[in-house]
Design a protein around this motif. Structure first.
Motif, PDB file in Angstrom:
ATOM      1  N   PHE A 177      18.316  -8.276 -14.983  1.00 49.56           N
ATOM      2  CA  PHE A 177      18.673  -6.888 -14.769  1.00 49.56           C
ATOM      3  C   PHE A 177      17.526  -5.975 -15.155  1.00 49.56           C
ATOM      4  O   PHE A 177      16.808  -6.211 -16.128  1.00 49.56           O
ATOM      5  CB  PHE A 177      19.900  -6.509 -15.591  1.00 49.56           C
ATOM      6  N   ASN A 178      17.366  -4.929 -14.389  1.00 54.79           N
ATOM      7  CA  ASN A 178      16.438  -3.852 -14.676  1.00 54.79           C
ATOM      8  C   ASN A 178      17.228  -2.709 -15.303  1.00 54.79           C
ATOM      9  O   ASN A 178      18.281  -2.313 -14.791  1.00 54.79           O
ATOM     10  CB  ASN A 178      15.782  -3.425 -13.348  1.00 54.79           C
ATOM     11  N   LYS A 179      16.763  -2.176 -16.439  1.00 59.16           N
ATOM     12  CA  LYS A 179      17.547  -1.185 -17.177  1.00 59.16           C
ATOM     13  C   LYS A 179      17.915   0.018 -16.305  1.00 59.16           C
ATOM     14  O   LYS A 179      19.047   0.508 -16.342  1.00 59.16           O
ATOM     15  CB  LYS A 179      16.783  -0.720 -18.418  1.00 59.16           C
ATOM     16  N   TRP A 180      16.940   0.505 -15.538  1.00 62.48           N
ATOM     17  CA  TRP A 180      17.217   1.694 -14.744  1.00 62.48           C
ATOM     18  C   TRP A 180      18.184   1.389 -13.609  1.00 62.48           C
ATOM     19  O   TRP A 180      19.070   2.194 -13.304  1.00 62.48           O
ATOM     20  CB  TRP A 180      15.920   2.279 -14.192  1.00 62.48           C
ATOM     21  N   THR A 181      18.046   0.228 -12.994  1.00 58.89           N
ATOM     22  CA  THR A 181      18.963  -0.150 -11.919  1.00 58.89           C
ATOM     23  C   THR A 181      20.391  -0.218 -12.438  1.00 58.89           C
ATOM     24  O   THR A 181      21.333   0.257 -11.784  1.00 58.89           O
ATOM     25  CB  THR A 181      18.549  -1.502 -11.315  1.00 58.89           C
ATOM     26  N   VAL A 182      20.584  -0.814 -13.616  1.00 57.91           N
ATOM     27  CA  VAL A 182      21.915  -0.884 -14.214  1.00 57.91           C
ATOM     28  C   VAL A 182      22.441   0.528 -14.485  1.00 57.91           C
ATOM     29  O   VAL A 182      23.608   0.841 -14.210  1.00 57.91           O
ATOM     30  CB  VAL A 182      21.892  -1.719 -15.508  1.00 57.91           C
ATOM     31  N   HIS A 183      21.580   1.387 -15.012  1.00 54.94           N
ATOM     32  CA  HIS A 183      22.000   2.761 -15.287  1.00 54.94           C
ATOM     33  C   HIS A 183      22.448   3.455 -13.997  1.00 54.94           C
ATOM     34  O   HIS A 183      23.495   4.124 -13.964  1.00 54.94           O
ATOM     35  CB  HIS A 183      20.857   3.550 -15.927  1.00 54.94           C
ATOM     36  N   GLU A 184      21.667   3.310 -12.930  1.00 56.23           N
ATOM     37  CA  GLU A 184      22.021   3.964 -11.671  1.00 56.23           C
ATOM     38  C   GLU A 184      23.369   3.490 -11.144  1.00 56.23           C
ATOM     39  O   GLU A 184      24.134   4.276 -10.578  1.00 56.23           O
ATOM     40  CB  GLU A 184      20.937   3.690 -10.623  1.00 56.23           C
ATOM     41  N   LYS A 185      23.659   2.203 -11.326  1.00 57.29           N
ATOM     42  CA  LYS A 185      24.909   1.656 -10.809  1.00 57.29           C
ATOM     43  C   LYS A 185      26.123   2.086 -11.636  1.00 57.29           C
ATOM     44  O   LYS A 185      27.246   2.123 -11.110  1.00 57.29           O
ATOM     45  CB  LYS A 185      24.837   0.127 -10.757  1.00 57.29           C
ATOM     46  N   LEU A 186      25.916   2.385 -12.918  1.00 52.71           N
ATOM     47  CA  LEU A 186      27.055   2.607 -13.804  1.00 52.71           C
ATOM     48  C   LEU A 186      27.265   4.051 -14.251  1.00 52.71           C
ATOM     49  O   LEU A 186      28.381   4.408 -14.632  1.00 52.71           O
ATOM     50  CB  LEU A 186      26.922   1.723 -15.057  1.00 52.71           C
ATOM     51  N   HIS A 187      26.227   4.890 -14.206  1.00 53.13           N
ATOM     52  CA  HIS A 187      26.381   6.186 -14.883  1.00 53.13           C
ATOM     53  C   HIS A 187      27.370   7.123 -14.184  1.00 53.13           C
ATOM     54  O   HIS A 187      27.864   8.071 -14.804  1.00 53.13           O
ATOM     55  CB  HIS A 187      25.017   6.873 -15.060  1.00 53.13           C
ATOM     56  N   GLU A 221      22.657  -1.822 -23.092  1.00 51.66           N
ATOM     57  CA  GLU A 221      21.944  -2.760 -22.226  1.00 51.66           C
ATOM     58  C   GLU A 221      22.892  -3.861 -21.777  1.00 51.66           C
ATOM     59  O   GLU A 221      23.851  -4.213 -22.478  1.00 51.66           O
ATOM     60  CB  GLU A 221      20.754  -3.367 -22.971  1.00 51.66           C
ATOM     61  N   VAL A 222      22.603  -4.412 -20.590  1.00 51.00           N
ATOM     62  CA  VAL A 222      23.345  -5.563 -20.076  1.00 51.00           C
ATOM     63  C   VAL A 222      22.346  -6.677 -19.798  1.00 51.00           C
ATOM     64  O   VAL A 222      21.311  -6.452 -19.163  1.00 51.00           O
ATOM     65  CB  VAL A 222      24.105  -5.224 -18.783  1.00 51.00           C
TER      66      VAL A 222
END
Length: 460
Positions: A207-217, A423-424
């Motif tokens: 996982f990329n931190k920013w990609t996870v953020h974009e998907k969840l925020h 983080e995930v």
């Protein structure tokens, strides 16, 4: 679909050519007729054979040499089998895909051999065909691979054993790092397994931190638990964040293990304080301007800053004056539902910006920490963290391509009992299971890998 544990043996007596023998109990249970032709499948290998009955009461299957050789069956004994619509499937064939083969007969995958051994050992009760392999071991011409098993030898002692085996029904990906993941042979192997062999792969990639953020925020199940975060921040964005929150974290977008993280705190009268790790030391420095701090951290031109995220700082609950976060280890079970298997509280080392063990962090049970921070309300907080973690896992799996069967969530709780996701991890470490109270959870965690694989292979 259900499967049965059967005794599979070589056929040593004379029988019709290309025939297999099934015990009468299996023929009755599966609705097989003597003389009918069926397909037999082991992983990606298939053949056609005729069925003959055998007057045995137990679940037994006898295969002639021509059949088990063609199927590349790696061994005989107790193995699962399922039968539907004239197709007999033996297995399932489950494999861990990794890199870093050492050639050592006792530790073929270096330090990770112990981890893989735990996964294989935990599977023994369920009787799948379960092995470890690397892309270099695959023989694409013959559609087989060299698989490493952890099994008893003739003396009953367990050891690593290499066997030729069919390509798998299900792959659990454990490529160790992003560098290895980008290797051409790894990319090709994964693509061929997915597109040509059509095996199921879970926990693919990092996982990329920013990609996870974009998907969840903005996700309805997760948004309220996501700290304010910006990618490639400018100095002005960092300054504005500090004015709103007084504390922020600067984190490398693709980093792991807490490496390269800076914590910046703004004091109205004393300037800016920055905590970071340098070599083996935890460092705290004061700067009179934000620009001076960032130039010190990222160089005069701030060349590395575009690869970073700025994240809202959370005032976490503390233990003996040190910040604490939680590692929540999750798995899919055989019904495909998320379960929280283990939860550990990670206490930051003295002066450390993270709770990692390498920076002086220590491990407590979640119950111990929550009892200290929220006396009398620890049970409710535990359930709240677990429920939020399951919500986040459900949200994330709906936003990614491919299957997820295991996740490690880094969760924080603030003084107001609000739960935050930091983080995930798609390939979480297992250090929390070193705690004596979590060792049984560690064993269950390892077994869930098999349970979920059996579901993906449609053996349960």
């Amino acid at each position: 679909m259900n499967s049965d544990i059967c005794r599979i043996s070589p056929l040593t007596t004379k029988a019709p050519a290309q025939a297999i023998l099934l015990s009468k109990s299996l023929m009755k249970q599966w609705g097989c007729l003597s003389g009918q032709s069926i397909k037999i499948k082991v992983g990606n290998k298939t053949c056609i054979a005729r069925v003959a009955g055998l007057k045995r009461s137990h679940a037994q299957i006898y295969l002639p040499r021509s059949v088990y050789t063609h199927l590349s069956l790696p061994y005989f004994g107790s193995i699962r089998a399922t039968y539907i619509q004239k197709e007999l499937r033996i297995g399932p064939v489950i494999a861990i895909l990794t890199t870093g083969f050492t050639g050592s007969p006792t530790a073929p995958f270096g330090l990770r051999s112990a981890l893989f051994r735990n996964f294989l050992t935990a599977a023994q009760e369920d009787k799948p065909i379960f092995y470890v392999f690397t892309p270099e071991m695959v023989d694409w011409n013959n559609q087989v691979t060299s698989g490493w098993f952890y099994q008893p030898n003739a003396n009953g002692s367990y050891q690593w054993i290499r066997r030729t085996v069919p390509l798998p029904d299900v792959v659990y990906e454990r490529i160790p790092n992003r560098k290895s993941e980008s290797l051409p042979r790894v990319l090709e192997c994964r693509e061929r397994l997915r597109s040509h062999i059509r095996c199921q792969i879970f926990n693919q990639g990092f996982f990329n931190k920013w990609t996870v953020h974009e998907k969840l925020h903005n996700h309805e199940l997760a948004a309220e638990h996501i700290p304010e975060t910006y990618h490639s921040p400018s100095v002005s964005v960092i300054r504005e964040m500090l004015e709103r929150h007084q504390m922020v974290y600067l984190k490398p977008n693709g980093g792991s293990l807490g490496l390269g993280i800076f914590r910046i705190t703004r004091h109205p009268n004393k300037g800016y304080f920055c905590r970071f790790r340098e070599g083996d030391n935890n460092i705290l420095r004061r700067f009179f301007s934000l620009e001076a701090l960032l130039r010190h951290a990222f160089g005069p031109q701030l060349n590395r800053l575009p690869r970073y995220l700025v994240q809202q700082g959370i005032r976490l609950v503390k233990y003996n004056g040190r910040s604490v976060d939680f590692r929540v280890h999750m798995h899919k079970d055989k019904q495909g539902k998320w379960q929280v298997v283990g939860m550990g509280a990670k206490v930051a080392g003295l002066g450390s910006v993270t709770t990692h063990g390498r920076t002086g962090g220590s491990l407590l049970t979640a119950e111990e920490l929550l009892s200290d921070s929220f006396p009398g309300k620890e049970k409710g907080m535990m359930e709240h963290i677990q429920n939020v973690s399951i919500q986040i896992a459900r949200a994330l799996e709906g936003e990614v391509n491919g299957h997820l069967g295991e996740l490690g969530l880094d969760i924080g709780v603030d003084r107001y009992r609000k739960v935050w996701l930091f983080e995930v991890n798609s390939k979480p470490g297992r250090s929390i299971f070193l705690h004596p109270s979590l060792r049984s959870a560690g064993r269950q965690s390892a077994r869930y890998i098999t349970e979920y694989s059996m579901k993906l292979a449609q053996f349960v």
